[in-house]
Design a protein around this motif. Structure first.
Motif, PDB file in Angstrom:
ATOM      1  N   TYR A 161       0.757  -1.649  -0.122  1.00 24.36           N
ATOM      2  CA  TYR A 161      -0.005   0.307  -0.012  1.00 24.36           C
ATOM      3  C   TYR A 161       0.813   1.733   0.276  1.00 24.36           C
ATOM      4  CZ  TYR A 161      -3.178  -3.243   0.957  1.00 24.36           C
ATOM      5  OH  TYR A 161      -3.749  -4.654   1.160  1.00 24.36           O
ATOM      6  N   GLY A 162       1.945   0.683  -0.549  1.00 21.86           N
ATOM      7  CA  GLY A 162       2.927   1.796  -0.873  1.00 21.86           C
ATOM      8  C   GLY A 162       4.130   2.557   0.646  1.00 21.86           C
ATOM      9  N   GLY A 163       5.006   2.839  -0.314  1.00 24.56           N
ATOM     10  CA  GLY A 163       5.260   4.464  -0.488  1.00 24.56           C
ATOM     11  C   GLY A 163       4.382   5.829  -0.075  1.00 24.56           C
ATOM     12  N   ASN A 164       3.989   5.882   0.772  1.00 24.64           N
ATOM     13  CA  ASN A 164       3.005   7.652   1.724  1.00 24.64           C
ATOM     14  C   ASN A 164       4.187   8.732   2.193  1.00 24.64           C
ATOM     15  OD1 ASN A 164       0.394   5.981   2.202  1.00 24.64           O
ATOM     16  ND2 ASN A 164       1.994   4.462   2.645  1.00 24.64           N
ATOM     17  N   GLY A 165       3.912   9.794   1.583  1.00 25.90           N
ATOM     18  CA  GLY A 165       4.294  10.970   1.322  1.00 25.90           C
ATOM     19  C   GLY A 165       4.310  11.619   3.254  1.00 25.90           C
ATOM     20  N   ILE A 166       3.211  11.550   3.933  1.00 23.20           N
ATOM     21  CA  ILE A 166       3.098  12.361   5.438  1.00 23.20           C
ATOM     22  C   ILE A 166       4.167  11.317   6.267  1.00 23.20           C
ATOM     23  CG2 ILE A 166       1.673  13.210   6.896  1.00 23.20           C
ATOM     24  CD1 ILE A 166       1.962  14.711   3.977  1.00 23.20           C
ATOM     25  N   VAL A 167       4.733  12.087   6.838  1.00 20.75           N
ATOM     26  CA  VAL A 167       6.136  11.575   8.277  1.00 20.75           C
ATOM     27  C   VAL A 167       4.462  10.942   8.853  1.00 20.75           C
ATOM     28  CG1 VAL A 167       7.406  11.807   9.874  1.00 20.75           C
ATOM     29  CG2 VAL A 167       7.837  12.903   7.205  1.00 20.75           C
ATOM     30  N   GLY A 168       4.725   9.174   9.103  1.00 21.81           N
ATOM     31  CA  GLY A 168       4.030   8.363  10.162  1.00 21.81           C
ATOM     32  C   GLY A 168       2.473   8.577   9.602  1.00 21.81           C
ATOM     33  N   ALA A 169       2.394   8.700   8.828  1.00 18.85           N
ATOM     34  CA  ALA A 169       0.996   8.382   8.370  1.00 18.85           C
ATOM     35  C   ALA A 169       0.270   7.446   8.079  1.00 18.85           C
ATOM     36  CB  ALA A 169       0.020   9.695   7.309  1.00 18.85           C
ATOM     37  N   GLN A 170       1.505   6.603   7.711  1.00 22.11           N
ATOM     38  CA  GLN A 170       0.951   5.161   7.337  1.00 22.11           C
ATOM     39  C   GLN A 170       0.954   4.071   7.624  1.00 22.11           C
ATOM     40  OE1 GLN A 170       4.062   6.685   6.783  1.00 22.11           O
ATOM     41  NE2 GLN A 170       5.517   4.862   8.178  1.00 22.11           N
ATOM     42  N   VAL A 171       1.078   4.588   9.487  1.00 22.28           N
ATOM     43  CA  VAL A 171       1.003   3.705  10.582  1.00 22.28           C
ATOM     44  C   VAL A 171       0.008   3.337  10.874  1.00 22.28           C
ATOM     45  CG1 VAL A 171       2.214   3.221  13.125  1.00 22.28           C
ATOM     46  CG2 VAL A 171       3.440   4.438  10.665  1.00 22.28           C
ATOM     47  N   PRO A 172      -1.372   4.694  11.513  1.00 25.89           N
ATOM     48  CA  PRO A 172      -2.568   4.525  11.586  1.00 25.89           C
ATOM     49  C   PRO A 172      -3.338   3.560   9.915  1.00 25.89           C
ATOM     50  CG  PRO A 172      -2.180   6.387  11.130  1.00 25.89           C
ATOM     51  CD  PRO A 172      -0.897   5.940  11.309  1.00 25.89           C
ATOM     52  N   LEU A 173      -2.917   4.061   8.676  1.00 29.38           N
ATOM     53  CA  LEU A 173      -3.370   3.433   7.351  1.00 29.38           C
ATOM     54  C   LEU A 173      -2.989   1.804   7.830  1.00 29.38           C
ATOM     55  CD1 LEU A 173      -2.505   5.002   5.037  1.00 29.38           C
ATOM     56  CD2 LEU A 173      -4.617   5.741   6.105  1.00 29.38           C
ATOM     57  N   GLY A 174      -1.726   1.233   8.278  1.00 26.62           N
ATOM     58  CA  GLY A 174      -1.281   0.348   8.553  1.00 26.62           C
ATOM     59  C   GLY A 174      -2.170  -1.222   9.566  1.00 26.62           C
ATOM     60  N   ALA A 175      -2.694  -0.195  10.166  1.00 32.35           N
ATOM     61  CA  ALA A 175      -3.926  -0.489  11.744  1.00 32.35           C
ATOM     62  C   ALA A 175      -5.291  -1.001  10.798  1.00 32.35           C
ATOM     63  CB  ALA A 175      -3.607   0.239  12.568  1.00 32.35           C
ATOM     64  N   GLY A 176      -5.735   0.137   9.811  1.00 36.66           N
ATOM     65  CA  GLY A 176      -6.619  -0.314   8.985  1.00 36.66           C
ATOM     66  C   GLY A 176      -6.166  -2.105   8.369  1.00 36.66           C
ATOM     67  N   VAL A 177      -5.283  -1.865   7.080  1.00 36.70           N
ATOM     68  CA  VAL A 177      -5.095  -3.106   7.020  1.00 36.70           C
ATOM     69  C   VAL A 177      -5.304  -4.123   7.387  1.00 36.70           C
ATOM     70  CG1 VAL A 177      -3.659  -4.131   5.490  1.00 36.70           C
ATOM     71  CG2 VAL A 177      -4.243  -1.926   4.999  1.00 36.70           C
ATOM     72  N   ALA A 178      -4.444  -3.834   9.089  1.00 38.02           N
ATOM     73  CA  ALA A 178      -4.403  -5.889  10.193  1.00 38.02           C
ATOM     74  C   ALA A 178      -6.315  -5.503  11.044  1.00 38.02           C
ATOM     75  CB  ALA A 178      -3.918  -5.005  10.936  1.00 38.02           C
ATOM     76  N   LEU A 179      -6.841  -4.810  10.902  1.00 31.89           N
ATOM     77  CA  LEU A 179      -8.128  -4.492  11.051  1.00 31.89           C
ATOM     78  C   LEU A 179      -8.982  -5.377  10.226  1.00 31.89           C
ATOM     79  CD1 LEU A 179     -10.225  -4.126  12.890  1.00 31.89           C
ATOM     80  CD2 LEU A 179     -10.388  -1.828  12.426  1.00 31.89           C
ATOM     81  N   ALA A 180      -8.753  -5.216   9.194  1.00 39.81           N
ATOM     82  CA  ALA A 180      -9.354  -5.690   7.468  1.00 39.81           C
ATOM     83  C   ALA A 180      -8.983  -7.730   8.048  1.00 39.81           C
ATOM     84  CB  ALA A 180      -8.374  -5.389   6.666  1.00 39.81           C
ATOM     85  N   CYS A 181      -7.679  -7.877   7.898  1.00 41.75           N
ATOM     86  CA  CYS A 181      -6.688  -8.502   8.420  1.00 41.75           C
ATOM     87  C   CYS A 181      -7.829 -10.432   9.233  1.00 41.75           C
ATOM     88  CB  CYS A 181      -5.694  -8.877   8.434  1.00 41.75           C
ATOM     89  SG  CYS A 181      -3.911  -8.636   7.009  1.00 41.75           S
ATOM     90  N   LYS A 182      -7.758  -9.125  10.422  1.00 42.04           N
ATOM     91  CA  LYS A 182      -8.490 -10.199  11.638  1.00 42.04           C
ATOM     92  C   LYS A 182      -9.377  -9.935  10.950  1.00 42.04           C
ATOM     93  CE  LYS A 182      -9.515  -9.855  16.896  1.00 42.04           C
ATOM     94  NZ  LYS A 182      -8.694  -9.123  18.258  1.00 42.04           N
ATOM     95  N   TYR A 183     -10.740  -9.415  10.785  1.00 41.39           N
ATOM     96  CA  TYR A 183     -11.958  -9.657  10.234  1.00 41.39           C
ATOM     97  C   TYR A 183     -12.427 -10.081   9.272  1.00 41.39           C
ATOM     98  CZ  TYR A 183     -16.601  -7.654   8.784  1.00 41.39           C
ATOM     99  OH  TYR A 183     -18.070  -7.126   8.599  1.00 41.39           O
ATOM    100  N   GLN A 184     -11.526 -10.169   8.321  1.00 35.53           N
ATOM    101  CA  GLN A 184     -11.785 -11.764   7.548  1.00 35.53           C
ATOM    102  C   GLN A 184     -11.661 -13.027   7.020  1.00 35.53           C
ATOM    103  OE1 GLN A 184      -9.507  -9.537   3.996  1.00 35.53           O
ATOM    104  NE2 GLN A 184     -11.055  -8.488   3.182  1.00 35.53           N
ATOM    105  N   GLY A 185     -10.196 -12.990   8.305  1.00 37.26           N
ATOM    106  CA  GLY A 185     -10.130 -14.216   9.066  1.00 37.26           C
ATOM    107  C   GLY A 185      -9.324 -15.482   8.405  1.00 37.26           C
ATOM    108  N   LYS A 186      -8.389 -14.862   7.703  1.00 36.67           N
ATOM    109  CA  LYS A 186      -7.442 -15.544   6.300  1.00 36.67           C
ATOM    110  C   LYS A 186      -5.777 -15.288   7.333  1.00 36.67           C
ATOM    111  CE  LYS A 186      -9.314 -13.910   2.247  1.00 36.67           C
ATOM    112  NZ  LYS A 186      -9.373 -12.831   1.189  1.00 36.67           N
ATOM    113  N   ASN A 187      -6.032 -15.225   8.139  1.00 37.33           N
ATOM    114  CA  ASN A 187      -4.435 -15.653   8.577  1.00 37.33           C
ATOM    115  C   ASN A 187      -3.548 -14.798   8.218  1.00 37.33           C
ATOM    116  OD1 ASN A 187      -2.882 -16.646  11.739  1.00 37.33           O
ATOM    117  ND2 ASN A 187      -2.696 -18.399  10.230  1.00 37.33           N
TER     118      ASN A 187
END
Length: 400
Positions: A171-197
């Motif tokens: 999911y990139g290359g993100n230009g705003i310092v640190g802003a990719q961290v909460p986005l990554g947590a959102g992706v992790a939430l999707a991983c948990k929600y979908q239950g694909k390990n």
């Protein structure tokens, strides 16, 4: 002997039409090759540096097994990264690459080691020093170089540049310092929600580590036990400021407080790989997030506009190169344990240089994206025409 004769026979069949001398030479080369490769050590066990631990009773192993095939693969990938970044430096100085450009040379063991410890079905997001991860996530050298020069064949169609590259599960290359961290947590939430390990690897630098949004993300990830590996690539300088001047505590692996952490030698690919495997097992077992601090070093400045020697000395850079270079460390291990020959590694180097030159040729001759593509690729699917701004050549329609 039967296998050698079979190899010679195959070589002779493929060489039909050549002179007798050529056939003899070809057959001899196959015999030598077969004998040489059979004599190589297929795998070896190495002692690696123990990780510092936070809120963990035990950590990754202090020994790592490396097979010959893995070693050659790691070596090739790290060499591609190194040569690709050096070519980007050259093209930038020729003003063929413009704008922001943050190079990754020196940190290759981080990207290749992380990728060796997770699956391609897992997810990864990082900041703007993203060329290396674009490669490990499946992008080609041609696509990356063409993106740097803003060409149609780039991995983001020439419209993302150095900081905004994407691939499958990347999911990139993100230009705003640190802003990719909460986005990554959102992706992790999707991983948990979908239950694909699956899990998400979320990377940031030591300069971003003091961002408030990172600590907010730690809190949510811990509360919800998200399968997220937070990785601080500590290359010792946030832009031109050393970590000692920027952070009251430089123990970035402890910054999660209530989240367990590891501090890892980020210049040793085997250390990174084993620590990543450990962290991935932690996440997949339902224990929630974990933090890794990779102690690494960048050879270039923060970006191409930074000469990199106004706040550190050339001698410091050279000392790291001579003592801790990730490619040299892997090369020495393989040669000293008879896992590869000098000639074999030189052959890889030649192939890598050719691949980089071919990619650079493509990146300087491929056309730029046409004007009609300017507002395309904004949405994943075809948007309704009434969404304002998606296509400037369609008359805007009010839906209020």
């Amino acid at each position: 002997m039967r296998k050698m004769l079979s190899l010679i026979s195959s070589a002779l069949r493929l060489s039909a039409g050549r002179t007798g001398a050529e056939l003899v030479n070809e057959g001899s080369r196959v015999v030598v090759s077969a004998r040489t490769y059979a004599d190589f050590t297929p795998q070896a066990t190495f002692d690696i540096k123990k990780c510092d631990l936070h809120k963990l009773e035990e950590g990754p192993p202090v020994q790592a097994v490396l097979t010959r095939e893995e070693g050659l693969q790691y070596y090739r990938t790290m060499q591609i990264m190194r040569r690709m970044e050096l070519k980007a430096d050259q093209l930038y100085k020729q003003k063929i690459i413009r704008g922001f450009c943050h190079l990754y040379d020196g940190q290759e063991a981080c990207a290749v080691g992380i990728e060796a410890g997770i699956n391609l079905t897992d997810h990864l997001i990082t900041a703007y020093r993203a060329h290396g991860y674009t490669l490990t996530r499946g992008g080609t050298v041609r696509e990356i170089m063409a993106e740097l020069t803003g060409r149609r064949g780039g991995i983001a169609k020439g419209k993302g540049g150095s900081m905004h590259m994407y691939a499958k599960n990347f999911y990139g290359g993100n230009g705003i310092v640190g802003a990719q961290v909460p986005l990554g947590a959102g992706v992790a939430l999707a991983c948990k929600y979908q239950g694909k390990n699956e899990l998400c690897v979320c990377l940031y630098g030591d300069g971003a580590a003091n961002q408030g949004q990172i600590f907010e993300t730690y809190n949510m990830a811990s509360l919800w036990k998200l399968p997220c590996i937070f990785i601080c690539e500590n290359n010792r300088y946030g832009m031109g400021t050393s970590v000692e001047r920027a952070a009251a505590s430089t123990d970035y692996y402890k910054r999660g407080d209530f989240i367990p952490g590891l501090r890892v030698d980020g210049m040793d690919i085997l250390c990174v790989r084993e620590a990543t495997k450990f962290a991935a097992d932690h996440c997949r077992s339902g224990k929630g997030p974990i933090i890794m601090e990779l102690q690494t070093y960048r050879y270039h400045g923060h970006s191409m506009s930074d000469p990199g020697i106004s706040y550190r000395t050339r001698e410091e850079i050279q000392e790291v190169r001579s003592k801790s270079d990730p490619i040299s460390m892997l090369k020495d291990r393989m040669l000293n344990n008879n896992m590869a020959s000098v000639e074999e590694l030189k052959e890889i180097d030649v192939e890598v240089r050719k691949e980089i030159e071919d990619a650079a040729q493509f990146a300087t001759t491929d056309p730029e994206p046409p004007l009609e593509d300017l507002c395309n690729h904004i949405f994943h699917n075809e948007p309704p025409l009434e969404v304002r701004g998606t296509n400037p050549w369609v008359k805007l329609k009010s839906v209020s």
